[in-house]
Design a protein around this motif. Structure first.
Motif, PDB file in Angstrom:
ATOM      1  N   LYS A 155       3.209   2.001   3.361  1.00  0.00           N
ATOM      2  CA  LYS A 155       4.095   3.145   3.560  1.00  0.00           C
ATOM      3  C   LYS A 155       3.368   4.143   4.455  1.00  0.00           C
ATOM      4  CE  LYS A 155       5.628   7.072   0.972  1.00  0.00           C
ATOM      5  NZ  LYS A 155       6.301   7.698  -0.079  1.00  0.00           N
ATOM      6  N   ALA A 156       4.068   4.695   5.430  1.00  0.00           N
ATOM      7  CA  ALA A 156       3.441   5.681   6.317  1.00  0.00           C
ATOM      8  C   ALA A 156       4.083   7.051   6.133  1.00  0.00           C
ATOM      9  CB  ALA A 156       3.547   5.247   7.768  1.00  0.00           C
ATOM     10  N   GLN A 157       3.257   8.060   6.228  1.00  0.00           N
ATOM     11  CA  GLN A 157       3.683   9.441   6.050  1.00  0.00           C
ATOM     12  C   GLN A 157       4.352   9.995   7.311  1.00  0.00           C
ATOM     13  OE1 GLN A 157       3.478  11.083   3.337  1.00  0.00           O
ATOM     14  NE2 GLN A 157       3.330  13.254   3.779  1.00  0.00           N
ATOM     15  N   LEU A 174       0.870  -1.184   0.000  1.00  0.00           N
ATOM     16  CA  LEU A 174       0.000   0.000   0.000  1.00  0.00           C
ATOM     17  C   LEU A 174       0.904   1.231   0.000  1.00  0.00           C
ATOM     18  CD1 LEU A 174      -2.795   1.260   0.251  1.00  0.00           C
ATOM     19  CD2 LEU A 174      -2.794   0.654   2.668  1.00  0.00           C
ATOM     20  N   ALA A 175       0.996   1.857  -1.161  1.00  0.00           N
ATOM     21  CA  ALA A 175       1.998   2.927  -1.331  1.00  0.00           C
ATOM     22  C   ALA A 175       1.348   4.286  -1.575  1.00  0.00           C
ATOM     23  CB  ALA A 175       2.938   2.564  -2.490  1.00  0.00           C
ATOM     24  N   ILE A 176       0.300   4.595  -0.798  1.00  0.00           N
ATOM     25  CA  ILE A 176      -0.331   5.923  -0.889  1.00  0.00           C
ATOM     26  C   ILE A 176       0.314   6.791   0.173  1.00  0.00           C
ATOM     27  CG2 ILE A 176      -2.462   7.211  -0.482  1.00  0.00           C
ATOM     28  CD1 ILE A 176      -3.982   4.771  -1.568  1.00  0.00           C
ATOM     29  N   GLN A 198      -5.762   9.701   5.077  1.00  0.00           N
ATOM     30  CA  GLN A 198      -7.090   9.093   5.225  1.00  0.00           C
ATOM     31  C   GLN A 198      -7.306   7.997   4.190  1.00  0.00           C
ATOM     32  OE1 GLN A 198     -10.413  11.719   5.316  1.00  0.00           O
ATOM     33  NE2 GLN A 198      -9.854  12.597   7.310  1.00  0.00           N
ATOM     34  N   ALA A 199      -6.922   8.262   2.968  1.00  0.00           N
ATOM     35  CA  ALA A 199      -7.109   7.262   1.906  1.00  0.00           C
ATOM     36  C   ALA A 199      -6.288   6.012   2.223  1.00  0.00           C
ATOM     37  CB  ALA A 199      -6.704   7.832   0.550  1.00  0.00           C
ATOM     38  N   SER A 200      -5.076   6.215   2.713  1.00  0.00           N
ATOM     39  CA  SER A 200      -4.212   5.090   3.054  1.00  0.00           C
ATOM     40  C   SER A 200      -4.860   4.229   4.138  1.00  0.00           C
ATOM     41  CB  SER A 200      -2.853   5.623   3.535  1.00  0.00           C
ATOM     42  OG  SER A 200      -2.164   4.660   4.277  1.00  0.00           O
ATOM     43  N   VAL A 230       6.398   0.792   6.574  1.00  0.00           N
ATOM     44  CA  VAL A 230       7.720   1.289   6.180  1.00  0.00           C
ATOM     45  C   VAL A 230       7.719   2.804   6.036  1.00  0.00           C
ATOM     46  CG1 VAL A 230       8.411  -0.846   5.037  1.00  0.00           C
ATOM     47  CG2 VAL A 230       7.236   0.911   3.720  1.00  0.00           C
ATOM     48  N   TYR A 231       8.889   3.381   6.269  1.00  0.00           N
ATOM     49  CA  TYR A 231       9.062   4.838   6.209  1.00  0.00           C
ATOM     50  C   TYR A 231      10.239   5.132   5.292  1.00  0.00           C
ATOM     51  CZ  TYR A 231       6.454   4.560  10.653  1.00  0.00           C
ATOM     52  OH  TYR A 231       5.523   4.295  11.630  1.00  0.00           O
TER      53      TYR A 231
END
Ligand SMILES: Nc1ncnc2c1ncn2[C@@H]1O[C@H](COP(=O)(O)OP(=O)(O)OP(=O)(O)O)[C@@H](O)[C@H]1O
Ligand SMILES: Nc1ncnc2c1ncn2[C@@H]1O[C@H](COP(=O)(O)OP(=O)(O)OP(=O)(O)O)[C@@H](O)[C@H]1O
Lengths: 217, 217
Positions: free
Chosen positions: B98-100, B71-73, B78-80, B117-118
């Motif tokens: 992926k986390a922001q 999941l690479a948003i 919110q969408a992620s 992942v970051y």
């Protein structure tokens, strides 16, 4: 203690800045987004709202005095390239720049940026490879039984050759490298007859129970 | 050969997708940006324009059949999170997201994402550490003279012990590990008396000119 300038306080730039500051260096961050500058201001030495493509702004920072400059502007490729050109004109010693695409990276190299990095691309490859087959580094890092360690050579090992030390036979420990104290290049995969010198740092991988015997972990 | 779904064809997502495809796996990519989908369509198995927060779209993909989903948003937190929740409801086996920000990452963990992942944060730390003091891996990777290699054990090495092979004395090569063919755990930092078994993959570091002699690079 060194002095660094980070341009762009996005996810990548702010991570570089914070980490360098935690490691004890002086870090100045600039970004034209005031909110981001406020958010990072107590995690670095100085945080200044400024436009990286303005020659006047950059000039006032004393660009040539920084040990290295990290250029962390992402999507605005033109701004990234312009800032790089200005920094080189202002005699920046060492520039590491993040590139958005391979083409962006090529241009940065051509104009003289010393090192170009691709955080998302590289992490993407790393994740893909770890899904496909974990790398040896993944395995060692994820393993609870093994570690890669870096230790100052104990006195009783100084002056001995790798062959004499016979660490693999005695402890199952693999010496991967010797970091030299005298400022010389690291001796990667030292030869059997290479001697351990005073102050050398031994880089090795082995089972924790044996590393513990040597008090290496 | 495995089957992967990558959601989000940004820099990170497209890198994961391309790399997995090059490694021989089936890769489906979805993104709601049609241009990005067209750009990546001949570099992966399937590329579909779709909205990851639409339950109908996700349902039609057969989410539970993928070995893993990436999941690479990025910016749209919110969408992620919504996409992650939908994927888990559709019985996704393994999700890497992926986390922001750290908070975004915590929420993803809490709702059941298997790995967070970051990329920018981790690369930022890596760059900071390599400015501070290059790690042995940096040195080997950046060095033009040395490589870490993984090679299938040549026939004339099978059945011999690490001690017999004496690679360090003969070629200055350090054996870091033996990946076992029989599916057993990788033998990290093998002992001197360990034998090389048929089909083992030897993981070693050494100077390129010596690795070339063995045709290992
Ligand atoms: N001309 C400029 N002067 C100063 N800062 C700038 C300029 N242009 C962009 N920036 C800053 O650079 C930072 C990073 O840029 P951007 O967010 O476009 O890239 P990114 O690659 O998505 O970043 P990251 O992945 O590190 O989060 C932003 O915080 C932005 O405000
Ligand atoms: N709801 C959604 N459905 C499908 N794709 C989406 C959705 N929201 C965002 N995306 C896609 O996800 C991709 C990555 O998102 P975004 O660019 O915001 O993040 P990023 O973290 O900057 O990405 P990267 O660093 O990987 O370039 C984009 O290509 C975007 O079109």
């Amino acid at each position: 203690k060194k002095s660094y300038l980070v341009i762009g306080a996005g996810r990548f730039g702010s991570s570089v800045a914070r980490t360098l500051y935690e490691l004890g260096h002086d870090v100045m961050v600039i970004d034209n987004n005031e909110t981001l500058i406020q958010q990072i201001s107590n995690e670095v030495t100085d945080a200044i709202t400024a436009n990286a493509v303005s020659e006047t702004s950059l000039k006032s920072l004393g660009v040539r005095d920084f040990d290295a400059i990290v250029l962390a502007i992402g999507f605005d490729i033109q701004a990234s390239i312009m800032a790089a050109i200005l920094l080189l004109e202002l005699e920046a010693k060492h520039i590491i720049a993040k590139a958005q695409t391979e083409l962006h990276g090529k241009v940065l190299h051509k104009i003289g940026v010393h090192r170009v990095v691709y955080p998302e691309r590289d992490m993407g490859q790393k994740i893909a490879h770890s899904l496909n087959a974990p790398t040896i580094i993944d395995l060692i890092e994820l393993s609870e039984e093994y570690s890669v360690v870096e230790v100052t050579a104990p006195e009783n090992m100084v002056g001995k050759t790798i062959k004499d030390l016979d660490l693999r036979a005695r402890y199952g420990i693999s010496v991967i490298a010797l970091r030299r104290n005298n400022g010389n290049k690291t001796n990667i995969s030292p030869a059997a007859e290479d001697k351990v010198l005073p102050g050398d740092i031994i880089v090795a991988v082995g089972e924790n129970k044996f590393l513990k015997k040597l008090e290496w972990v």
